[in-house]
Design a protein around this motif. Sequence first.
Motif, PDB file in Angstrom:
ATOM      1  N   LEU A   1       9.555  -3.426  13.400  1.00 57.80           N
ATOM      2  CA  LEU A   1       8.691  -2.680  14.311  1.00 57.80           C
ATOM      3  C   LEU A   1       8.601  -1.213  13.907  1.00 57.80           C
ATOM      4  CD1 LEU A   1       9.913  -4.244  17.680  1.00 57.80           C
ATOM      5  CD2 LEU A   1       7.676  -4.606  16.596  1.00 57.80           C
ATOM      6  N   ILE A   2       9.716  -0.624  13.473  1.00 57.86           N
ATOM      7  CA  ILE A   2       9.698   0.777  13.047  1.00 57.86           C
ATOM      8  C   ILE A   2       8.859   0.950  11.788  1.00 57.86           C
ATOM      9  CG2 ILE A   2      11.099   2.662  12.127  1.00 57.86           C
ATOM     10  CD1 ILE A   2      13.364   1.709  14.000  1.00 57.86           C
ATOM     11  N   THR A   3       9.088   0.113  10.781  1.00 58.02           N
ATOM     12  CA  THR A   3       8.354   0.288   9.522  1.00 58.02           C
ATOM     13  C   THR A   3       6.860   0.023   9.721  1.00 58.02           C
ATOM     14  OG1 THR A   3       8.911  -1.984   8.834  1.00 58.02           O
ATOM     15  CG2 THR A   3      10.345  -0.200   8.058  1.00 58.02           C
ATOM     16  N   GLU A   4       6.512  -0.924  10.592  1.00 54.30           N
ATOM     17  CA  GLU A   4       5.091  -1.161  10.868  1.00 54.30           C
ATOM     18  C   GLU A   4       4.468   0.035  11.584  1.00 54.30           C
ATOM     19  OE1 GLU A   4       4.891  -4.836  13.007  1.00 54.30           O
ATOM     20  OE2 GLU A   4       5.107  -6.062  11.189  1.00 54.30           O
ATOM     21  N   ALA A   5       5.203   0.664  12.496  1.00 50.40           N
ATOM     22  CA  ALA A   5       4.682   1.844  13.194  1.00 50.40           C
ATOM     23  C   ALA A   5       4.483   3.002  12.230  1.00 50.40           C
ATOM     24  CB  ALA A   5       5.632   2.253  14.320  1.00 50.40           C
ATOM     25  N   VAL A   6       5.402   3.189  11.309  1.00 44.97           N
ATOM     26  CA  VAL A   6       5.266   4.259  10.309  1.00 44.97           C
ATOM     27  C   VAL A   6       4.014   4.035   9.458  1.00 44.97           C
ATOM     28  CG1 VAL A   6       6.311   5.201   8.202  1.00 44.97           C
ATOM     29  CG2 VAL A   6       7.719   4.834  10.235  1.00 44.97           C
ATOM     30  N   GLY A   7       3.771   2.787   9.097  1.00 44.09           N
ATOM     31  CA  GLY A   7       2.558   2.483   8.337  1.00 44.09           C
ATOM     32  C   GLY A   7       1.306   2.666   9.162  1.00 44.09           C
ATOM     33  N   SER A   8       1.339   2.207  10.408  1.00 44.95           N
ATOM     34  CA  SER A   8       0.164   2.277  11.272  1.00 44.95           C
ATOM     35  C   SER A   8      -0.205   3.717  11.623  1.00 44.95           C
ATOM     36  CB  SER A   8       0.429   1.476  12.554  1.00 44.95           C
ATOM     37  OG  SER A   8      -0.683   1.511  13.406  1.00 44.95           O
ATOM     38  N   LEU A   9       0.784   4.550  11.954  1.00 46.12           N
ATOM     39  CA  LEU A   9       0.498   5.912  12.409  1.00 46.12           C
ATOM     40  C   LEU A   9       0.340   6.914  11.283  1.00 46.12           C
ATOM     41  CD1 LEU A   9       2.773   6.302  15.569  1.00 46.12           C
ATOM     42  CD2 LEU A   9       0.439   5.427  15.387  1.00 46.12           C
ATOM     43  N   TYR A  10       1.106   6.741  10.207  1.00 45.99           N
ATOM     44  CA  TYR A  10       1.116   7.754   9.146  1.00 45.99           C
ATOM     45  C   TYR A  10       0.602   7.249   7.807  1.00 45.99           C
ATOM     46  CZ  TYR A  10       4.440   9.761  12.515  1.00 45.99           C
ATOM     47  OH  TYR A  10       5.053  10.227  13.651  1.00 45.99           O
ATOM     48  N   GLY A  11       0.339   5.954   7.709  1.00 45.22           N
ATOM     49  CA  GLY A  11      -0.120   5.400   6.439  1.00 45.22           C
ATOM     50  C   GLY A  11       0.947   5.395   5.363  1.00 45.22           C
ATOM     51  N   LEU A  12       2.212   5.429   5.775  1.00 42.98           N
ATOM     52  CA  LEU A  12       3.319   5.452   4.821  1.00 42.98           C
ATOM     53  C   LEU A  12       3.816   4.039   4.549  1.00 42.98           C
ATOM     54  CD1 LEU A  12       5.352   8.469   6.263  1.00 42.98           C
ATOM     55  CD2 LEU A  12       3.825   8.473   4.287  1.00 42.98           C
ATOM     56  N   ASP A  13       4.173   3.804   3.302  1.00 47.26           N
ATOM     57  CA  ASP A  13       4.707   2.502   2.915  1.00 47.26           C
ATOM     58  C   ASP A  13       6.221   2.543   3.085  1.00 47.26           C
ATOM     59  OD1 ASP A  13       4.950  -0.029   1.938  1.00 47.26           O
ATOM     60  OD2 ASP A  13       4.826   0.550  -0.172  1.00 47.26           O
ATOM     61  N   ALA A  14       6.722   1.929   4.144  1.00 47.48           N
ATOM     62  CA  ALA A  14       8.151   1.941   4.417  1.00 47.48           C
ATOM     63  C   ALA A  14       8.656   0.514   4.519  1.00 47.48           C
ATOM     64  CB  ALA A  14       8.442   2.693   5.717  1.00 47.48           C
ATOM     65  N   THR A  15       9.893   0.304   4.097  1.00 43.30           N
ATOM     66  CA  THR A  15      10.532  -1.003   4.206  1.00 43.30           C
ATOM     67  C   THR A  15      11.858  -0.824   4.944  1.00 43.30           C
ATOM     68  OG1 THR A  15      11.840  -0.864   2.176  1.00 43.30           O
ATOM     69  CG2 THR A  15       9.550  -1.613   1.955  1.00 43.30           C
ATOM     70  N   GLY A  16      12.478  -1.926   5.277  1.00 41.25           N
ATOM     71  CA  GLY A  16      13.769  -1.880   5.945  1.00 41.25           C
ATOM     72  C   GLY A  16      14.816  -1.127   5.147  1.00 41.25           C
ATOM     73  N   LYS A  17      14.678  -1.107   3.826  1.00 37.57           N
ATOM     74  CA  LYS A  17      15.644  -0.392   2.978  1.00 37.57           C
ATOM     75  C   LYS A  17      15.554   1.119   3.152  1.00 37.57           C
ATOM     76  CE  LYS A  17      15.810  -3.971  -0.576  1.00 37.57           C
ATOM     77  NZ  LYS A  17      15.549  -4.307  -1.986  1.00 37.57           N
ATOM     78  N   ASP A  18      14.441   1.608   3.698  1.00 35.13           N
ATOM     79  CA  ASP A  18      14.278   3.050   3.928  1.00 35.13           C
ATOM     80  C   ASP A  18      14.970   3.513   5.208  1.00 35.13           C
ATOM     81  OD1 ASP A  18      12.609   3.406   1.658  1.00 35.13           O
ATOM     82  OD2 ASP A  18      10.909   2.621   2.798  1.00 35.13           O
ATOM     83  N   LEU A  19      15.407   2.575   6.029  1.00 41.42           N
ATOM     84  CA  LEU A  19      15.999   2.914   7.317  1.00 41.42           C
ATOM     85  C   LEU A  19      17.505   3.156   7.203  1.00 41.42           C
ATOM     86  CD1 LEU A  19      14.101   0.336   9.500  1.00 41.42           C
ATOM     87  CD2 LEU A  19      14.116   2.789   9.922  1.00 41.42           C
TER      88      LEU A  19
END
Length: 202
Positions: free
Chosen positions: A32-50
């Motif tokens: 949910l966090i990585t999808e929100a980061v992509g949706s709001l900021y257009g950033l490519d994030a994965t669980g490994k970034d958390l």
Amino acid sequence: MAEAPIDCLVTRHPHLPRDRMGHRLNGAGRRLITEAVGSLYGLDATGKDLARDEHRRWSLPVHGLTASVAHCGEFSAVALSACRTVGVDLQDERDRPHAMRWLGALLGRPPGQSASIRDFTECEALIKASHLTKETFAGVRLPDWQPGWRATNTGYPVRSAALGGDMHLALATDAEAPVRWWWQPRPTEKAVRTDALTLEPV
């Protein structure tokens, strides 16, 4: 320079699978966090970034963001900030008499006076944003509700809103900041900015 806002995205997940008892199976917080980061900021994030700190607070160090996540029923909320520690919680109106009486006593309410679901939601958000735990929460006092941020005796301000449909959302942070509210009717649709945070389409 304008202060960086806290972004809070509320998403409806209309077709969540259910377990054998009929309870909805919510999406993993990391996703949910990585999808929100992509949706709001257009950033490519994965669980490994958390990452999580010693107080179990989420962050995405590579993107310079802190994060918090909550889900309740078919709704989720994700709060993101570039400069603030944040906590978010969602709760629905359910009959929890013992828990609400216990929380009322913990919050210093008159004997026998129960806490409300709004109080419970704010307390959970405070725990997620701060060093507090359920075991160290005694002595916390919530000020009377009003719109916007309210100071608490923890050093972490809190704010909350009734979203409609018996759902409550609360935010807590280490210092007041503007909030940008976002609504997403389903995960496949674009998030839309809204001034009136509700569970209805804007």
